[in-house]
Design a protein around this motif. Structure first.
Motif, short mmCIF file in Angstrom:
data_model
loop_
_atom_site.label_atom_id
_atom_site.label_comp_id
_atom_site.label_asym_id
_atom_site.label_seq_id
_atom_site.Cartn_x
_atom_site.Cartn_y
_atom_site.Cartn_z
N ILE A 100 0.88 -1.17 0.00
CA ILE A 100 0.00 0.00 0.00
C ILE A 100 0.92 1.22 0.00
N MET A 101 0.65 2.16 -0.90
CA MET A 101 1.44 3.40 -0.93
C MET A 101 0.74 4.43 -0.04
N CYS A 102 1.31 4.67 1.13
CA CYS A 102 0.72 5.61 2.08
C CYS A 102 1.17 7.03 1.74
N ASP A 103 0.21 7.92 1.60
CA ASP A 103 0.49 9.31 1.25
C ASP A 103 1.18 10.02 2.42
N ARG A 104 2.30 10.69 2.09
CA ARG A 104 3.03 11.45 3.09
C ARG A 104 3.08 12.94 2.75
N GLY A 105 2.24 13.36 1.83
CA GLY A 105 2.14 14.78 1.47
C GLY A 105 3.11 15.18 0.38
N LEU A 106 2.73 16.17 -0.40
CA LEU A 106 3.54 16.72 -1.51
C LEU A 106 3.94 15.67 -2.52
N GLY A 107 3.13 14.62 -2.68
CA GLY A 107 3.40 13.58 -3.66
C GLY A 107 4.28 12.46 -3.15
N GLU A 159 -8.55 -6.96 -8.81
CA GLU A 159 -9.98 -7.10 -9.11
C GLU A 159 -10.81 -6.10 -8.30
N SER A 160 -10.55 -6.03 -7.02
CA SER A 160 -11.30 -5.09 -6.18
C SER A 160 -10.43 -4.67 -5.00
N TYR A 161 -10.70 -3.48 -4.51
CA TYR A 161 -9.92 -2.96 -3.40
C TYR A 161 -10.80 -2.06 -2.56
N GLU A 162 -10.93 -2.41 -1.31
CA GLU A 162 -11.60 -1.57 -0.33
C GLU A 162 -10.50 -1.07 0.60
N PRO A 163 -10.19 0.24 0.56
CA PRO A 163 -9.05 0.77 1.31
C PRO A 163 -8.99 0.29 2.76
N LEU A 164 -7.84 -0.31 3.08
CA LEU A 164 -7.53 -0.84 4.40
C LEU A 164 -8.59 -1.80 4.93
N GLU A 165 -9.31 -2.43 3.99
CA GLU A 165 -10.30 -3.45 4.36
C GLU A 165 -9.97 -4.78 3.68
N GLN A 166 -10.02 -4.75 2.33
CA GLN A 166 -9.81 -6.01 1.60
C GLN A 166 -9.30 -5.73 0.20
N LEU A 167 -8.43 -6.63 -0.26
CA LEU A 167 -7.87 -6.58 -1.61
C LEU A 167 -8.08 -7.93 -2.26
N THR A 168 -8.57 -7.92 -3.50
CA THR A 168 -8.74 -9.15 -4.26
C THR A 168 -7.95 -9.02 -5.55
N ILE A 169 -7.10 -10.00 -5.80
CA ILE A 169 -6.35 -10.03 -7.06
C ILE A 169 -6.72 -11.29 -7.82
N LEU A 223 -3.94 -3.08 9.16
CA LEU A 223 -2.90 -2.29 8.52
C LEU A 223 -3.32 -0.82 8.54
N SER A 224 -2.39 0.05 8.79
CA SER A 224 -2.72 1.48 8.86
C SER A 224 -1.58 2.30 8.32
N CYS A 225 -1.92 3.36 7.59
CA CYS A 225 -0.92 4.29 7.07
C CYS A 225 -0.53 5.33 8.13
N GLU A 226 -1.22 5.33 9.24
CA GLU A 226 -0.90 6.28 10.31
C GLU A 226 0.30 5.75 11.08
N HIS A 227 1.15 6.66 11.49
CA HIS A 227 2.33 6.25 12.28
C HIS A 227 1.90 5.96 13.70
#
Length: 196
Positions: A137-144, A164-174, A192-196
């Protein structure tokens, strides 16, 4: 300016031109480890850096050779130049091989699949490398800028990998093709969390 002072400046500039590409190639991920935009973009940037690094190393070599050839220098100075020329020679060989590889075989940009903030890097089965799918997961850290949050490093599943489908921080199907059949795999992203 004395010859010794001139040599010091030439040696410093040449050292930067030769050593900086060596450091980038040896100790950093793609593009100095910079994580901006996306993994695929950083991969493209690292491919662009190969001929640039080659040009820098050649320029550094040329500066040293030109100075030593056109000035009377002591054996001590010539000995100081040898390790730098060795590092440059190894780099010229490796960067030239890499450049020729890209010209004839293209890049491995197709090994990256990105959708929303999911990034999957695949390494296909080969003679020397272990095949895998690195799902992040690419976690946004600001300014790109982003930081990678690892979901899983999956052993090779098959070909035609797709999200195939992706629910953010819930479920990923490939999905992927293995044994001539379309198959699906789900990943639970809860916890999983993008927060520190």
């Amino acid at each position: 300016m004395s010859k010794l002072q001139q040599f010091k400046w030439v040696f410093l500039l040449s050292s930067i031109l030769i050593v900086l590409p060596a450091i980038e190639s040896s100790w950093f991920d793609n593009a100095f480890g910079l994580k901006w935009g996306s993994e695929k973009l950083m991969y493209y940037f690292s491919v662009f850096l190969v001929p640039l690094k080659l040009a820098m190393v050649i320029a550094g070599c040329w500066l040293l050779i030109y100075f030593v050839k056109h000035n009377e220098v002591s054996n001590k100075v010539k000995l100081a130049v040898l390790p730098l020329m060795f590092v440059a020679s190894v780099q010229v060989i490796m960067l030239s091989i890499t450049s020729v590889y890209y010209v004839f075989n293209g890049t491995k940009a197709d090994n990256y699949i990105e959708q929303a903030n999911i990034s999957i890097q695949s390494q296909a089965p080969g003679k020397l490398l272990t095949a895998f799918h690195d799902i992040n997961i690419m976690c946004d850290r600001g300014l790109g800028f982003y930081e990678l949050l690892s979901v899983v490093k999956e052993p090779w599943l098959g070909t035609a990998l797709a999200i195939e489908s992706y629910e953010p921080l819930e479920q990923l199907t490939i999905s992927f093709t293995a044994d001539n059949q379309r198959q699906f795999k789900q990943y639970d992203l809860q916890g999983l969390s993008c927060e520190h």
